[in-house]
Design an enzyme around this catalytic site. Structure first.
Site, PDB file in Angstrom:
ATOM      1  N   GLU A 284      55.173  32.238  30.946  1.00  0.00           N
ATOM      2  CA  GLU A 284      55.789  31.486  29.858  1.00  0.00           C
ATOM      3  C   GLU A 284      56.371  32.382  28.767  1.00  0.00           C
ATOM      4  O   GLU A 284      57.108  31.895  27.906  1.00  0.00           O
ATOM      5  CB  GLU A 284      54.761  30.525  29.257  1.00  0.00           C
ATOM      6  CG  GLU A 284      54.416  29.381  30.212  1.00  0.00           C
ATOM      7  CD  GLU A 284      53.344  28.461  29.674  1.00  0.00           C
ATOM      8  OE1 GLU A 284      52.599  28.868  28.765  1.00  0.00           O
ATOM      9  OE2 GLU A 284      53.246  27.331  30.179  1.00  0.00           O
TER      10      GLU A 284
ATOM     11  N   GLU B 182      38.476  38.017  45.594  1.00  0.00           N
ATOM     12  CA  GLU B 182      37.905  38.403  44.304  1.00  0.00           C
ATOM     13  C   GLU B 182      36.770  39.413  44.446  1.00  0.00           C
ATOM     14  O   GLU B 182      36.349  40.026  43.469  1.00  0.00           O
ATOM     15  CB  GLU B 182      37.411  37.186  43.542  1.00  0.00           C
ATOM     16  CG  GLU B 182      36.162  36.526  44.089  1.00  0.00           C
ATOM     17  CD  GLU B 182      35.670  35.425  43.162  1.00  0.00           C
ATOM     18  OE1 GLU B 182      34.530  35.534  42.699  1.00  0.00           O
ATOM     19  OE2 GLU B 182      36.432  34.464  42.908  1.00  0.00           O
TER      20      GLU B 182
END
Length: 269
Positions: free
Chosen positions: A81, A112
């Protein structure tokens, strides 16, 4: 102090399946009210981090978010953004998620748990000592994140973390630790809820305050935003009309000619 994994503690609520929809919503909302208070308590550490990021970025440094699962997705979201909101190149703020772009939509098995891969991805992006790495993990234990922070810190790179557990392994690898201790989740262990909300709030605070101090906002307006759709073009036109005595079509032509509100304003000085 012994590490206490608050994010895995049992919910304060029980027999959720027996509650009405209104009761469920009211209880979730009651828990969410605690998030802003936890973030408020972390402001001094957020301030410390922002104050160190700004001069680094003025010298050409970049900001990297790194996380897994919900935490990784929130980092990618915030980074994505920045270009449209502030008119910055995508390389300035980058979000990395364990498992790559596929993990934005679907879990990637064991990604992960790879303690080396996070640092490898940073090296692939030519990370250097002007950059900043922010690890995001509600638990504060994610190997993909802790491994990247450890390696980055050894290279003299500024490291920070955002976590919901105090005194976590991730904090031990960070120069600056932002701990938003929101308490047990409404659904036990579901850290996409309060912990995720806290992470989103902190990321908003970091990126927005850094961009403002880098001159990407004037007054309270996004004068460098990308003019990527009709809504944003219209917003830009009205910003320009607020600053200069121009009609709508005249402001529109000037805005599209220069490509940003800031440049259009400067052209009329």
């Amino acid at each position: 102090m012994a590490f206490r994994k608050i994010t895995e503690e049992s919910s304060l609520y029980n027999e959720l399946e027996k509650k009405t929809v209104r009761e469920l919503l009211a209880c979730i909302n009651e828990e969410d009210r605690k998030v802003a208070l936890a973030v408020r308590d972390a402001i001094p550490r957020i301030e410390e981090l922002v104050e160190q990021i700004i001069p680094r970025m003025r010298r050409g440094g970049r900001l990297f978010y790194i996380g897994a699962g919900t935490s990784g997705r929130l980092g990618v979201l915030d980074a994505s953004e920045v270009p449209p909101t502030f008119g910055m190149s995508p390389e300035w703020v980058t979000g990395l998620i364990a498992g790559g772009d596929k993990a934005l939509r679907s879990p990637v098995e064991k990604a992960e748990d790879d303690v080396e891969r996070g640092w490898e991805e940073l090296v692939e992006r030519h990370i250097n000592d002007k950059d900043t790495v922010i690890g995001i993990a509600a638990s504060g234990t994610t190997p993909y994140v802790t491994g990247a922070l450890r390696a980055a810190r050894r290279q003299g790179i500024l490291t920070a973390c955002i976590t919901s557990n105090p005194d976590s392994p991730m904090a031990a690898e960070s120069d600056i630790t932002i701990e938003t201790v929101v308490g047990p989740e409404f659904v036990t262990g579901s850290s996409r809820m309060k912990s995720g909300t806290a992470q989103k709030m902190v990321l908003n605070m970091i990126s927005t305050s850094v961009m403002i101090k880098l001159g990407r906002v004037e007054g309270n307006r996004m004068v460098n935003m990308q003019l990527s759709n009709k809504k944003l073009i219209d917003r830009g036109i009205r910003m320009l009309m607020d600053k200069r005595p121009l009609g709508y079509e005249q402001a529109r032509s000037l805005l599209l000619l220069h490509g940003s509100v800031k440049k259009a304003i400067e052209s009329t000085e």
